[in-house]
Design a protein around this motif. Structure first.
Motif, PDB file in Angstrom:
ATOM      1  N   GLU A   1      58.416  24.760  42.270  1.00 40.40           N
ATOM      2  CA  GLU A   1      58.776  25.323  40.967  1.00 40.40           C
ATOM      3  C   GLU A   1      59.515  26.647  41.143  1.00 40.40           C
ATOM      4  O   GLU A   1      59.053  27.537  41.876  1.00 40.40           O
ATOM      5  N   ILE A   2      60.623  26.784  40.442  1.00 40.26           N
ATOM      6  CA  ILE A   2      61.385  28.038  40.444  1.00 40.26           C
ATOM      7  C   ILE A   2      60.919  28.878  39.255  1.00 40.26           C
ATOM      8  O   ILE A   2      60.898  28.394  38.121  1.00 40.26           O
ATOM      9  N   GLY A   3      60.545  30.125  39.493  1.00 42.32           N
ATOM     10  CA  GLY A   3      60.166  31.038  38.410  1.00 42.32           C
ATOM     11  C   GLY A   3      58.932  30.593  37.647  1.00 42.32           C
ATOM     12  O   GLY A   3      58.997  30.317  36.451  1.00 42.32           O
ATOM     13  N   PRO A   4      57.775  30.542  38.314  1.00 45.02           N
ATOM     14  CA  PRO A   4      56.552  30.090  37.634  1.00 45.02           C
ATOM     15  C   PRO A   4      56.077  31.051  36.554  1.00 45.02           C
ATOM     16  O   PRO A   4      55.321  30.647  35.664  1.00 45.02           O
ATOM     17  N   GLY A   5      56.489  32.323  36.656  1.00 42.70           N
ATOM     18  CA  GLY A   5      56.110  33.293  35.623  1.00 42.70           C
ATOM     19  C   GLY A   5      54.614  33.442  35.526  1.00 42.70           C
ATOM     20  O   GLY A   5      53.926  33.742  36.509  1.00 42.70           O
TER      21      GLY A   5
ATOM     22  N   VAL B   1      65.190  33.209  44.435  1.00 44.86           N
ATOM     23  CA  VAL B   1      65.393  31.779  44.693  1.00 44.86           C
ATOM     24  C   VAL B   1      66.757  31.503  45.336  1.00 44.86           C
ATOM     25  O   VAL B   1      66.909  30.551  46.113  1.00 44.86           O
ATOM     26  N   LEU B   2      67.734  32.361  45.064  1.00 42.14           N
ATOM     27  CA  LEU B   2      69.068  32.125  45.614  1.00 42.14           C
ATOM     28  C   LEU B   2      69.096  32.334  47.134  1.00 42.14           C
ATOM     29  O   LEU B   2      70.061  31.975  47.795  1.00 42.14           O
ATOM     30  N   GLU B   3      68.028  32.937  47.646  1.00 40.83           N
ATOM     31  CA  GLU B   3      67.955  33.153  49.100  1.00 40.83           C
ATOM     32  C   GLU B   3      67.032  32.141  49.773  1.00 40.83           C
ATOM     33  O   GLU B   3      66.803  32.220  50.976  1.00 40.83           O
ATOM     34  N   VAL B   4      66.498  31.228  49.004  1.00 42.52           N
ATOM     35  CA  VAL B   4      65.567  30.256  49.589  1.00 42.52           C
ATOM     36  C   VAL B   4      66.335  29.010  50.041  1.00 42.52           C
ATOM     37  O   VAL B   4      67.129  28.455  49.289  1.00 42.52           O
ATOM     38  N   ASP B   5      66.083  28.632  51.290  1.00 41.35           N
ATOM     39  CA  ASP B   5      66.709  27.437  51.840  1.00 41.35           C
ATOM     40  C   ASP B   5      65.832  26.230  51.488  1.00 41.35           C
ATOM     41  O   ASP B   5      64.790  26.012  52.102  1.00 41.35           O
ATOM     42  N   PHE B   6      66.278  25.475  50.483  1.00 46.14           N
ATOM     43  CA  PHE B   6      65.461  24.335  50.036  1.00 46.14           C
ATOM     44  C   PHE B   6      65.293  23.302  51.161  1.00 46.14           C
ATOM     45  O   PHE B   6      64.309  22.573  51.189  1.00 46.14           O
ATOM     46  N   GLY B   7      66.258  23.259  52.056  1.00 41.73           N
ATOM     47  CA  GLY B   7      66.187  22.325  53.184  1.00 41.73           C
ATOM     48  C   GLY B   7      64.929  22.565  54.007  1.00 41.73           C
ATOM     49  O   GLY B   7      64.327  21.628  54.538  1.00 41.73           O
ATOM     50  N   LYS B   8      64.539  23.841  54.107  1.00 40.20           N
ATOM     51  CA  LYS B   8      63.356  24.171  54.930  1.00 40.20           C
ATOM     52  C   LYS B   8      62.061  23.786  54.222  1.00 40.20           C
ATOM     53  O   LYS B   8      61.021  23.634  54.861  1.00 40.20           O
TER      54      LYS B   8
ATOM     55  N   LEU C   1      64.173  27.939  33.955  1.00 47.30           N
ATOM     56  CA  LEU C   1      64.982  28.869  34.752  1.00 47.30           C
ATOM     57  C   LEU C   1      65.278  30.170  34.026  1.00 47.30           C
ATOM     58  O   LEU C   1      65.389  30.187  32.794  1.00 47.30           O
ATOM     59  N   PRO C   2      65.428  31.262  34.799  1.00 47.55           N
ATOM     60  CA  PRO C   2      65.941  32.504  34.197  1.00 47.55           C
ATOM     61  C   PRO C   2      67.397  32.261  33.780  1.00 47.55           C
ATOM     62  O   PRO C   2      68.232  31.943  34.622  1.00 47.55           O
ATOM     63  N   TYR C   3      67.676  32.343  32.467  1.00 46.42           N
ATOM     64  CA  TYR C   3      68.980  31.889  31.974  1.00 46.42           C
ATOM     65  C   TYR C   3      70.135  32.735  32.484  1.00 46.42           C
ATOM     66  O   TYR C   3      71.258  32.254  32.580  1.00 46.42           O
ATOM     67  N   ASN C   4      69.839  33.994  32.824  1.00 45.43           N
ATOM     68  CA  ASN C   4      70.936  34.847  33.278  1.00 45.43           C
ATOM     69  C   ASN C   4      71.522  34.402  34.620  1.00 45.43           C
ATOM     70  O   ASN C   4      72.647  34.765  34.949  1.00 45.43           O
ATOM     71  N   ILE C   5      70.757  33.639  35.407  1.00 47.15           N
ATOM     72  CA  ILE C   5      71.329  33.159  36.679  1.00 47.15           C
ATOM     73  C   ILE C   5      71.209  31.637  36.802  1.00 47.15           C
ATOM     74  O   ILE C   5      71.102  31.095  37.897  1.00 47.15           O
ATOM     75  N   SER C   6      71.255  30.951  35.654  1.00 49.87           N
ATOM     76  CA  SER C   6      71.042  29.505  35.735  1.00 49.87           C
ATOM     77  C   SER C   6      72.194  28.795  36.463  1.00 49.87           C
ATOM     78  O   SER C   6      71.943  27.907  37.277  1.00 49.87           O
TER      79      SER C   6
ATOM     80  N   PRO D   1      74.287  30.011  38.902  1.00 47.28           N
ATOM     81  CA  PRO D   1      74.140  30.188  40.355  1.00 47.28           C
ATOM     82  C   PRO D   1      72.985  29.356  40.937  1.00 47.28           C
ATOM     83  O   PRO D   1      73.108  28.811  42.031  1.00 47.28           O
ATOM     84  N   ILE D   2      71.888  29.204  40.184  1.00 50.36           N
ATOM     85  CA  ILE D   2      70.773  28.389  40.701  1.00 50.36           C
ATOM     86  C   ILE D   2      71.209  26.925  40.811  1.00 50.36           C
ATOM     87  O   ILE D   2      70.923  26.240  41.795  1.00 50.36           O
TER      88      ILE D   2
END
Ligand code: SAM
Length: 264
Positions: free
Chosen positions: A39-43, A88-95, A109-114, A116-117
């Motif tokens: 999950e991205i951004g569980p808040g 999240v933009l620095e997380v390698d999902f492959g790993k 998602l945080p809408y301000n960077i949706s 780029p995500i």
């Protein structure tokens, strides 16, 4: 944990609180034994909590340091929660995926960077089985738009070249605290097993140029990238505008161009 935390605008924090939408998201994800959920951004855990209760295991990526300890406390005694405190933009999902196990990504998602995500996820599409995202409804409409529509653009083509895009349902502002100014929507993205794009960078370059100046004809917008003959070979009229051209034609055009960064 909710009462003491003040929502941070800079992090796009709008916390979902209406149970029926939380339930619908969990139903849409419908986790199965063995699934690797991320999950991205569980808040404050609105979606995390029921998913953990149902699935027993979950990885979350949260940037706000104030939310990390409450998230870990939330999970105590109730499943295995792995909290990654990072952008999240620095997380390698492959790993996060295994050699044979792709991840299932989800998040409000945080809408301000949706965007780029979304592009970051596309870069890792081979490691992702599917995605369920809450986004601004306007963005979901653009993701799913077809040629000929005013909202058909780079986001539509890039996503549809790699994924099946299925808008699921709309969520009104009142379902969140604080409420955003716009309607939201949940979308499902299923990466294609065999995308037809041969060279991701080349395709991305062509799309950037084609839609960078969307009011120009492709003859002008793609000047320096390809000639009229290349477009015609791909079935595209050079006097067309990008917003009129179907995804499959753009893929054919990019695949037909020389590789090795010639268009960079
Ligand atoms: N999932 C929660 C919910 O539905 O109530 C929160 C959703 S809120 C719209 C977006 C969340 O993403 C916030 O918790 C925020 O702190 C987090 N966030 C913002 N920017 C982030 C980033 N770059 N990387 C990871 N998480 C981020």
């Amino acid at each position: 944990m909710s009462s003491s935390h003040r929502a941070k605008k800079s992090l796009g924090q709008h916390f979902l609180h209406e149970q029926r939408y939380i339930d619908r998201i969990v139903q849409a994800v419908n986790p199965r034994p063995g699934d690797r959920l991320v999950e991205i951004g569980p808040g404050q855990g609105a979606i995390t909590r029921p998913l953990l209760a149902r699935h027993g295991e979950l990885t979350v990526i949260e940037f706000d340091r104030d939310l990390i300890t409450p998230l870990m406390e939330m999970a105590e005694g109730g499943g295995r929660l792995t909290v990654i405190h990072r952008d999240v933009l620095e997380v390698d999902f492959g790993k996060l995926a295994g050699p044979d196990a792709r991840i299932r990504l989800l998040g409000n998602l945080p809408y301000n960077i949706s965007s780029p995500i979304l592009f970051h996820a596309l870069d890792h599409a081979a490691s992702i089985r599917d995605m369920h995202f809450m986004l601004q409804k306007e963005v979901v409409d653009r993701m799913a738009a077809g040629p000929g529509s005013k909202i058909y653009g780079r986001l539509s083509v890039m996503l549809q070249a790699y994924c099946v895009v299925t808008p699921l349902f709309t969520v009104p502002p009142g379902a969140f605290r604080p409420p955003p100014k716009v309607d939201s929507a949940v979308v499902r993205l299923q990466p294609l097993a065999r995308p037809e794009v041969l060279d991701h960078d080349r395709f991305a370059n062509v799309m950037r140029a084609a839609f960078g100046q969307r009011r120009k004809t492709l003859h002008n917008a793609l000047d320096g990238i390809c000639g009229d003959a290349d477009m015609e070979a791909a079935g595209i009229r050079p006097d067309a505008r990008a917003e009129q051209v179907p995804v499959a034609d753009f893929i054919r055009l990019a695949n037909h161009l020389p590789q090795s960064g010639a268009n960079a």
